[in-house]
Design a protein around this motif. Structure first.
Motif, mmCIF file in Angstrom:
data_model
loop_
_atom_site.group_PDB
_atom_site.id
_atom_site.type_symbol
_atom_site.label_atom_id
_atom_site.label_comp_id
_atom_site.label_asym_id
_atom_site.label_seq_id
_atom_site.Cartn_x
_atom_site.Cartn_y
_atom_site.Cartn_z
ATOM 1 N N VAL A 33 1.526 0.951 1.827
ATOM 2 C CA VAL A 33 0.168 1.423 2.106
ATOM 3 C C VAL A 33 0.088 2.927 1.886
ATOM 4 C CG1 VAL A 33 -1.612 1.636 3.896
ATOM 5 C CG2 VAL A 33 -0.290 -0.481 3.672
ATOM 6 N N ASP A 34 1.178 3.613 2.124
ATOM 7 C CA ASP A 34 1.228 5.049 1.843
ATOM 8 C C ASP A 34 2.612 5.391 1.317
ATOM 9 O OD1 ASP A 34 2.915 4.980 4.012
ATOM 10 O OD2 ASP A 34 1.802 6.398 5.215
ATOM 11 N N ARG A 35 2.702 6.535 0.714
ATOM 12 C CA ARG A 35 3.982 7.048 0.217
ATOM 13 C C ARG A 35 4.018 8.540 0.517
ATOM 14 N NH1 ARG A 35 2.352 4.120 -4.940
ATOM 15 N NH2 ARG A 35 3.252 2.078 -4.651
ATOM 16 N N GLU A 36 5.222 9.019 0.780
ATOM 17 C CA GLU A 36 5.356 10.462 0.966
ATOM 18 C C GLU A 36 6.685 10.937 0.419
ATOM 19 O OE1 GLU A 36 6.600 11.342 5.401
ATOM 20 O OE2 GLU A 36 4.898 9.961 5.362
ATOM 21 N N ASP A 37 6.700 12.177 -0.006
ATOM 22 C CA ASP A 37 7.922 12.778 -0.517
ATOM 23 C C ASP A 37 8.813 13.162 0.653
ATOM 24 O OD1 ASP A 37 7.116 12.601 -3.189
ATOM 25 O OD2 ASP A 37 6.023 14.499 -3.057
ATOM 26 N N ALA A 38 10.105 12.958 0.466
ATOM 27 C CA ALA A 38 11.091 13.314 1.483
ATOM 28 C C ALA A 38 12.368 13.720 0.764
ATOM 29 C CB ALA A 38 11.344 12.118 2.402
ATOM 30 N N VAL A 39 13.390 14.043 1.539
ATOM 31 C CA VAL A 39 14.707 14.340 0.984
ATOM 32 C C VAL A 39 15.757 13.532 1.729
ATOM 33 C CG1 VAL A 39 14.830 16.598 -0.153
ATOM 34 C CG2 VAL A 39 14.465 16.496 2.261
ATOM 35 N N GLU A 51 6.254 4.487 5.354
ATOM 36 C CA GLU A 51 6.346 4.064 6.747
ATOM 37 C C GLU A 51 5.293 3.016 7.076
ATOM 38 O OE1 GLU A 51 5.926 7.710 8.925
ATOM 39 O OE2 GLU A 51 8.036 8.236 8.654
ATOM 40 N N ARG A 52 4.512 2.605 6.080
ATOM 41 C CA ARG A 52 3.445 1.623 6.282
ATOM 42 C C ARG A 52 3.456 0.634 5.117
ATOM 43 N NH1 ARG A 52 -0.723 4.038 9.968
ATOM 44 N NH2 ARG A 52 0.239 5.956 10.686
ATOM 45 N N LEU A 53 3.609 -0.655 5.449
ATOM 46 C CA LEU A 53 3.779 -1.702 4.438
ATOM 47 C C LEU A 53 2.914 -2.915 4.741
ATOM 48 C CD1 LEU A 53 7.658 -2.168 4.302
ATOM 49 C CD2 LEU A 53 6.256 -1.227 2.492
ATOM 50 N N ILE A 54 2.649 -3.654 3.694
ATOM 51 C CA ILE A 54 2.103 -4.999 3.838
ATOM 52 C C ILE A 54 3.121 -5.938 3.209
ATOM 53 C CG2 ILE A 54 0.272 -6.593 3.188
ATOM 54 C CD1 ILE A 54 -1.598 -4.144 3.108
ATOM 55 N N ARG A 90 -6.338 -7.356 3.230
ATOM 56 C CA ARG A 90 -7.331 -6.348 3.645
ATOM 57 C C ARG A 90 -7.306 -6.149 5.151
ATOM 58 N NH1 ARG A 90 -12.847 -7.910 1.175
ATOM 59 N NH2 ARG A 90 -13.350 -7.124 3.220
ATOM 60 N N ASP A 91 -7.207 -7.242 5.917
ATOM 61 C CA ASP A 91 -7.135 -7.125 7.378
ATOM 62 C C ASP A 91 -5.887 -6.352 7.801
ATOM 63 O OD1 ASP A 91 -9.465 -8.606 7.522
ATOM 64 O OD2 ASP A 91 -8.468 -10.472 8.135
ATOM 65 N N CYS A 92 -4.765 -6.662 7.175
ATOM 66 C CA CYS A 92 -3.512 -5.977 7.506
ATOM 67 C C CYS A 92 -3.556 -4.510 7.097
ATOM 68 C CB CYS A 92 -2.332 -6.692 6.866
ATOM 69 S SG CYS A 92 -1.959 -8.288 7.636
ATOM 70 N N GLU A 93 -4.122 -4.234 5.939
ATOM 71 C CA GLU A 93 -4.236 -2.842 5.495
ATOM 72 C C GLU A 93 -5.096 -2.033 6.463
ATOM 73 O OE1 GLU A 93 -5.261 -0.204 1.541
ATOM 74 O OE2 GLU A 93 -6.149 -2.193 1.721
ATOM 75 N N ALA A 94 -6.194 -2.604 6.926
ATOM 76 C CA ALA A 94 -7.057 -1.911 7.888
ATOM 77 C C ALA A 94 -6.302 -1.623 9.182
ATOM 78 C CB ALA A 94 -8.302 -2.739 8.164
ATOM 79 N N ALA A 95 -5.515 -2.586 9.663
ATOM 80 C CA ALA A 95 -4.744 -2.374 10.894
ATOM 81 C C ALA A 95 -3.681 -1.309 10.721
ATOM 82 C CB ALA A 95 -4.123 -3.704 11.337
ATOM 83 N N VAL A 96 -3.002 -1.329 9.584
ATOM 84 C CA VAL A 96 -1.954 -0.355 9.311
ATOM 85 C C VAL A 96 -2.559 1.036 9.167
ATOM 86 C CG1 VAL A 96 -0.340 0.380 7.508
ATOM 87 C CG2 VAL A 96 -0.304 -1.980 8.327
#
Length: 101
Positions: A33-39, A51-54, A90-96
């Motif tokens: 659902v989201d992505r972020e850069d890390a090391v 940190e957020r998945l379906i 869609r329901d799961c994405e909204a909750a996440v």
């Protein structure tokens, strides 16, 4: 959580792990659902994590959030994946998306 969810590592997933889960037999779909850069902690190499998945199978779709461990914030059972999976996602994405740690 169910057995397939228990197999997730106790940390945010790297992009390559999300891709590998998409090819695994345990799930029909895995969508970040989201992505972020890390090391990487040990190598200091750049990496993309989520940190957020379906997660979905032919029987259910779950929205997961990593918050000191993976938590299912929404779970929708489905009988007909072709007809019901999109709405369940869609329901799961909204909750996440609305989950506030």
């Amino acid at each position: 959580m169910s057995e397939p969810l228990d197999s997730l590592p106790d940390r945010p997933l790297r992009q390559r792990e999300v891709t590998a889960l998409n090819h695994a037999d345990a799930f029909s779909l895995v969508v970040p659902v989201d992505r972020e850069d890390a090391v990487e902690a040990d190598t200091r190499e750049p990496v993309v994590v989520t940190e957020r998945l379906i997660l979905g199978t032919d029987d259910w779709v779950k929205g997961l959030v990593y918050d000191d461990g993976w938590r299912a914030v929404e779970s929708v059972g489905i009988d007909d994946p072709d007809e019901e999976r999109y709405d369940a996602m869609r329901d799961c994405e909204a909750a996440v998306t609305s989950y506030d740690a």
